[in-house]
Write a protein that holds these residues in place. Sequence first.
Motif, PDB file in Angstrom:
ATOM      1  N   PRO A 280       0.808  -1.239   0.000  1.00 26.77           N
ATOM      2  CA  PRO A 280       0.000   0.000   0.000  1.00 26.77           C
ATOM      3  C   PRO A 280       0.833   1.279   0.000  1.00 26.77           C
ATOM      4  CG  PRO A 280      -0.908  -1.607   1.523  1.00 26.77           C
ATOM      5  CD  PRO A 280       0.390  -2.180   1.057  1.00 26.77           C
ATOM      6  N   ASP A 281       1.978   1.248   0.688  1.00 25.85           N
ATOM      7  CA  ASP A 281       2.809   2.453   0.759  1.00 25.85           C
ATOM      8  C   ASP A 281       3.560   2.720  -0.537  1.00 25.85           C
ATOM      9  OD1 ASP A 281       1.948   2.768   3.317  1.00 25.85           O
ATOM     10  OD2 ASP A 281       3.757   1.921   4.261  1.00 25.85           O
ATOM     11  N   ASP A 282       3.670   1.706  -1.391  1.00 25.78           N
ATOM     12  CA  ASP A 282       4.405   1.865  -2.648  1.00 25.78           C
ATOM     13  C   ASP A 282       3.494   2.020  -3.850  1.00 25.78           C
ATOM     14  OD1 ASP A 282       6.624   1.490  -1.116  1.00 25.78           O
ATOM     15  OD2 ASP A 282       6.950  -0.606  -1.692  1.00 25.78           O
TER      16      ASP A 282
ATOM     17  N   GLU B  90       0.961   4.030  -4.890  1.00 25.77           N
ATOM     18  CA  GLU B  90       0.754   5.310  -5.579  1.00 25.77           C
ATOM     19  C   GLU B  90       1.985   5.697  -6.398  1.00 25.77           C
ATOM     20  OE1 GLU B  90      -0.338  10.008  -4.601  1.00 25.77           O
ATOM     21  OE2 GLU B  90      -0.334   8.492  -3.004  1.00 25.77           O
ATOM     22  N   ARG B  91       3.163   5.521  -5.809  1.00 28.78           N
ATOM     23  CA  ARG B  91       4.394   5.884  -6.501  1.00 28.78           C
ATOM     24  C   ARG B  91       4.615   4.988  -7.717  1.00 28.78           C
ATOM     25  NH1 ARG B  91       9.365   3.705  -5.753  1.00 28.78           N
ATOM     26  NH2 ARG B  91       8.641   2.638  -3.857  1.00 28.78           N
ATOM     27  N   ALA B  92       4.360   3.700  -7.567  1.00 32.48           N
ATOM     28  CA  ALA B  92       4.576   2.761  -8.664  1.00 32.48           C
ATOM     29  C   ALA B  92       3.611   3.029  -9.819  1.00 32.48           C
ATOM     30  CB  ALA B  92       4.427   1.329  -8.164  1.00 32.48           C
ATOM     31  N   VAL B  93       2.339   3.228  -9.486  1.00 32.13           N
ATOM     32  CA  VAL B  93       1.334   3.490 -10.527  1.00 32.13           C
ATOM     33  C   VAL B  93       1.662   4.785 -11.276  1.00 32.13           C
ATOM     34  CG1 VAL B  93      -1.091   4.043 -10.922  1.00 32.13           C
ATOM     35  CG2 VAL B  93      -0.478   2.183  -9.352  1.00 32.13           C
ATOM     36  N   LYS B  94       2.086   5.807 -10.539  1.00 31.90           N
ATOM     37  CA  LYS B  94       2.430   7.082 -11.165  1.00 31.90           C
ATOM     38  C   LYS B  94       3.600   6.922 -12.137  1.00 31.90           C
ATOM     39  CE  LYS B  94       3.804  11.834 -10.163  1.00 31.90           C
ATOM     40  NZ  LYS B  94       4.167  12.813  -9.125  1.00 31.90           N
ATOM     41  N   SER B  95       4.615   6.158 -11.741  1.00 29.02           N
ATOM     42  CA  SER B  95       5.776   5.953 -12.605  1.00 29.02           C
ATOM     43  C   SER B  95       5.380   5.226 -13.883  1.00 29.02           C
ATOM     44  CB  SER B  95       6.852   5.157 -11.869  1.00 29.02           C
ATOM     45  OG  SER B  95       7.322   5.870 -10.739  1.00 29.02           O
TER      46      SER B  95
ATOM     47  N   ARG C 244       7.866  -3.054  -3.040  1.00 31.51           N
ATOM     48  CA  ARG C 244       7.546  -4.277  -2.321  1.00 31.51           C
ATOM     49  C   ARG C 244       6.278  -4.889  -2.900  1.00 31.51           C
ATOM     50  NH1 ARG C 244       7.574  -0.927   3.087  1.00 31.51           N
ATOM     51  NH2 ARG C 244       6.970   0.573   1.463  1.00 31.51           N
ATOM     52  N   VAL C 245       6.339  -6.208  -3.160  1.00 32.93           N
ATOM     53  CA  VAL C 245       5.171  -6.923  -3.674  1.00 32.93           C
ATOM     54  C   VAL C 245       4.871  -8.097  -2.726  1.00 32.93           C
ATOM     55  CG1 VAL C 245       5.630  -6.282  -6.052  1.00 32.93           C
ATOM     56  CG2 VAL C 245       6.553  -8.417  -5.167  1.00 32.93           C
ATOM     57  N   ARG C 246       3.623  -8.528  -2.762  1.00 29.70           N
ATOM     58  CA  ARG C 246       3.184  -9.599  -1.853  1.00 29.70           C
ATOM     59  C   ARG C 246       3.498 -10.969  -2.447  1.00 29.70           C
ATOM     60  NH1 ARG C 246      -2.683  -8.722  -0.156  1.00 29.70           N
ATOM     61  NH2 ARG C 246      -3.011  -9.182  -2.353  1.00 29.70           N
ATOM     62  N   HIS C 247       4.216 -11.787  -1.660  1.00 32.26           N
ATOM     63  CA  HIS C 247       4.527 -13.160  -2.053  1.00 32.26           C
ATOM     64  C   HIS C 247       3.322 -14.051  -1.777  1.00 32.26           C
ATOM     65  CE1 HIS C 247       6.639 -17.087  -2.078  1.00 32.26           C
ATOM     66  NE2 HIS C 247       7.495 -16.459  -2.897  1.00 32.26           N
ATOM     67  N   LYS C 248       3.265 -15.219  -2.414  1.00 27.41           N
ATOM     68  CA  LYS C 248       2.147 -16.156  -2.221  1.00 27.41           C
ATOM     69  C   LYS C 248       2.012 -16.582  -0.766  1.00 27.41           C
ATOM     70  CE  LYS C 248       0.286 -20.536  -3.978  1.00 27.41           C
ATOM     71  NZ  LYS C 248       0.515 -21.687  -4.894  1.00 27.41           N
ATOM     72  N   CYS C 249       3.156 -16.586  -0.045  1.00 27.50           N
ATOM     73  CA  CYS C 249       3.128 -16.988   1.351  1.00 27.50           C
ATOM     74  C   CYS C 249       2.539 -15.904   2.256  1.00 27.50           C
ATOM     75  CB  CYS C 249       4.536 -17.347   1.817  1.00 27.50           C
ATOM     76  SG  CYS C 249       5.655 -15.926   1.864  1.00 27.50           S
ATOM     77  N   GLY C 250       2.337 -14.696   1.726  1.00 21.98           N
ATOM     78  CA  GLY C 250       1.779 -13.594   2.500  1.00 21.98           C
ATOM     79  C   GLY C 250       2.796 -12.577   2.943  1.00 21.98           C
ATOM     80  N   CYS C 251       4.068 -12.854   2.738  1.00 26.09           N
ATOM     81  CA  CYS C 251       5.100 -11.895   3.137  1.00 26.09           C
ATOM     82  C   CYS C 251       5.344 -10.884   2.016  1.00 26.09           C
ATOM     83  CB  CYS C 251       6.391 -12.634   3.496  1.00 26.09           C
ATOM     84  SG  CYS C 251       7.116 -13.498   2.078  1.00 26.09           S
TER      85      CYS C 251
ATOM     86  N   ALA D 130      10.640  -8.472   4.011  1.00 22.25           N
ATOM     87  CA  ALA D 130      10.567  -7.074   3.552  1.00 22.25           C
ATOM     88  C   ALA D 130       9.344  -6.433   4.127  1.00 22.25           C
ATOM     89  CB  ALA D 130      10.519  -7.021   2.029  1.00 22.25           C
ATOM     90  N   ASP D 131       9.484  -5.800   5.278  1.00 20.85           N
ATOM     91  CA  ASP D 131       8.363  -5.044   5.819  1.00 20.85           C
ATOM     92  C   ASP D 131       8.672  -3.574   5.729  1.00 20.85           C
ATOM     93  OD1 ASP D 131      10.054  -4.433   7.914  1.00 20.85           O
ATOM     94  OD2 ASP D 131       9.283  -6.048   9.194  1.00 20.85           O
ATOM     95  N   SER D 132       7.738  -2.755   6.136  1.00 16.15           N
ATOM     96  CA  SER D 132       7.861  -1.302   5.948  1.00 16.15           C
ATOM     97  C   SER D 132       8.906  -0.693   6.836  1.00 16.15           C
ATOM     98  CB  SER D 132       6.512  -0.638   6.232  1.00 16.15           C
ATOM     99  OG  SER D 132       6.098  -0.951   7.554  1.00 16.15           O
ATOM    100  N   SER D 133       9.508  -1.516   7.733  1.00 15.72           N
ATOM    101  CA  SER D 133      10.487  -0.941   8.643  1.00 15.72           C
ATOM    102  C   SER D 133      11.918  -1.188   8.206  1.00 15.72           C
ATOM    103  CB  SER D 133      10.279  -1.521  10.049  1.00 15.72           C
ATOM    104  OG  SER D 133      10.512  -2.925  10.029  1.00 15.72           O
ATOM    105  N   LEU D 134      12.123  -1.812   7.037  1.00 17.87           N
ATOM    106  CA  LEU D 134      13.482  -2.091   6.599  1.00 17.87           C
ATOM    107  C   LEU D 134      14.229  -0.794   6.320  1.00 17.87           C
ATOM    108  CD1 LEU D 134      13.141  -5.117   4.161  1.00 17.87           C
ATOM    109  CD2 LEU D 134      14.289  -5.061   6.373  1.00 17.87           C
ATOM    110  N   PRO D 135      15.320  -0.524   7.001  1.00 12.96           N
ATOM    111  CA  PRO D 135      16.013   0.749   6.818  1.00 12.96           C
ATOM    112  C   PRO D 135      16.589   0.910   5.427  1.00 12.96           C
ATOM    113  CG  PRO D 135      17.306  -0.747   8.187  1.00 12.96           C
ATOM    114  CD  PRO D 135      15.979  -1.389   8.031  1.00 12.96           C
TER     115      PRO D 135
END
Length: 659
Positions: free
Chosen positions: A67-69, A71-76, A93-100, A134-139
Amino acid sequence: MQDDSSMPEPHALTAKEAGEAAIIGLWEWNVQSGALRIDQQWAAIAGYALKELAPMTMERWQQQLHPDDRERAVKSLEELAAGESALLELAMRVRHKCGCWINVLDRGKVLDYDSNGKPLSIAGSRQVLNTAKADSSLPMESSALELRTLIENIPGTIYRIDMSGTTTLFSSPPAFLKDSSAKQSATPLLETLSMIHPDDRQMVTETYSKLTSTPQSVKISYRVVTEQNAIRWIEDQKTSTFSDNGTFKSIDGILFDITDRVAAVEETRRLESQVRKSQRLETIGTLAGGIAHDFNNILTPILGYAEMGLGSMEEDDPMYEYFTEIMQAAERAQKLVSQILTFSRAQDGKPSAVPIQNIINEALKLLRPSLPSTISIEQHIDTNCRSVLADPSQIHQVIVNLCTNAFHAMEHSGGTLTISLKEIQPGEKQAASLPHLLESDYVRLTISDTGNGMDEATIERIFEPFFTTKSIEKGTGLGLSVVHGIVNGAGGQIFAESSQGKGSTFNVYLPVINANSAPETPQKPQVNRQKAKILFVDDEPAAVQMMIIMMQKLGYTIHAEKSPVEALERFRENPEQYDLVITDLTMPEMTGTQLAGELHKLLPSVPIILMTGYGKVVDNDIPLNHYGINRLLTKPVKLAQLASTVNEVLNENNLSKTQ
């Protein structure tokens, strides 16, 4: 779209999943139909079989994005599809089949364009950036996104030139380069100097050679020619880097579009230059007015003595011809001074019946000596044209300005200056082309040249104040705007016709009047029949001496003073003894208007005549009668004019006393 809140907790990828993700997947998007084709490797990156994602659509692609990516991806992607960019490089970031969530890098470029330059199909690849959770907190991801955002927000284009000379753009190119970048989809890098202005290419090439030879930083500005043949200014700041062994590696730089800044600086300089020219023109006008004043003071005794000498002898006297020549020369000088005063705008005029054919002759006498022999003058003047109602000095200015423009247009090539004057009765066709002209007969003054001519853009602005195509030394940008104002003020219209290489023609239309100016008849001075004592004030000794002789010749008693202060003191002693005061305007200690004001306070009934060699009273806002001034005489004054004016003022004053 599924609710992201119901997703299972993310977990680490298995070894098998990581192996599948190491494969690079391919995709192709038909922009017009919206169809999105993917291969097995692309599906495997997210843990799917190809058939599990069939049919793949853009909506499903968006659902896989974090969700956080999103808008930016669609715009590009939309910018790529709109042709606003030629390359896509998107970390997300994209969702894997496992949910991660997994970090992927999508790259893409335009393959085909339609006839309008719009993308038809776009192809690209996807690969996994890492196999960690890969969660939203990865620096690292957060830092990459922040860096990308920072780069995109810089008001410039960051680039790198490698050792092979290939340029890579790291941020969006300037707006005027986007179309060119998009069309070079196979190589989005600007590898040639073809877009750089020819006059700037050598500078850019020399700068590149210096940067590749030694480590240094430079900042240069140059022009770029767009595909629309527009000129854009670029500021280019760049630094060269070398390896430890001294081998050239790359040039890193940033481009700024400074066209607006350059235009603003040029506009400021242009306005400053025009202000300086206007001030210089005003200074020249003031200087010309002062010189004309001095010349008139010199001409006053010359013309006065010559006139008195001529009137004291018979025509068969051998000296009569000599005095006649002196008179004619002095009168020509007087007209020349009058023209100087017209240029300096120091001489006020009033509308009167003006025969333009006479003004043309006077103007050409003034202009002819300044024209080179390579320019000839042709005249087609209808001497039967009726007069127009206008200020003679302003009509003179119109003719001189238009002829001067024609002269400048032919100064280097030579040619023919043609002046025509004809009276015209407007027909329906002419009335339609001259909608603002009065419904009456009019004269058409035509001034044309055989110079280089003007384009349509120049003709559109030719009458704008401060607009000029001349060099700084020859043009103020005010001449034609003044001409336009004079013609409109006289109820007429002016039109310019021109084409490049064929010269220019200016047509001036002015309504005629039935009254014609009566020819001047020499006036004979009449000897005074009434006794009167006159106080005369002028700081010029020659003028004082001549006025004493002229007044005595006319039968008046005169007392002359060279100082206005002394004249005021003498008047204060016995105001009633003087029947008339004649004073010069420009004098030290006190001006003529100031003196008249003080005299008027002492004796309001005393009539005053103001004489000036400058052509007008300095303060136009205050009427002459405010100072008790009855008449204004312009130097040099003839004996007949002086006698007539003095007699009129005395008669008016005597009449007012009896009422």
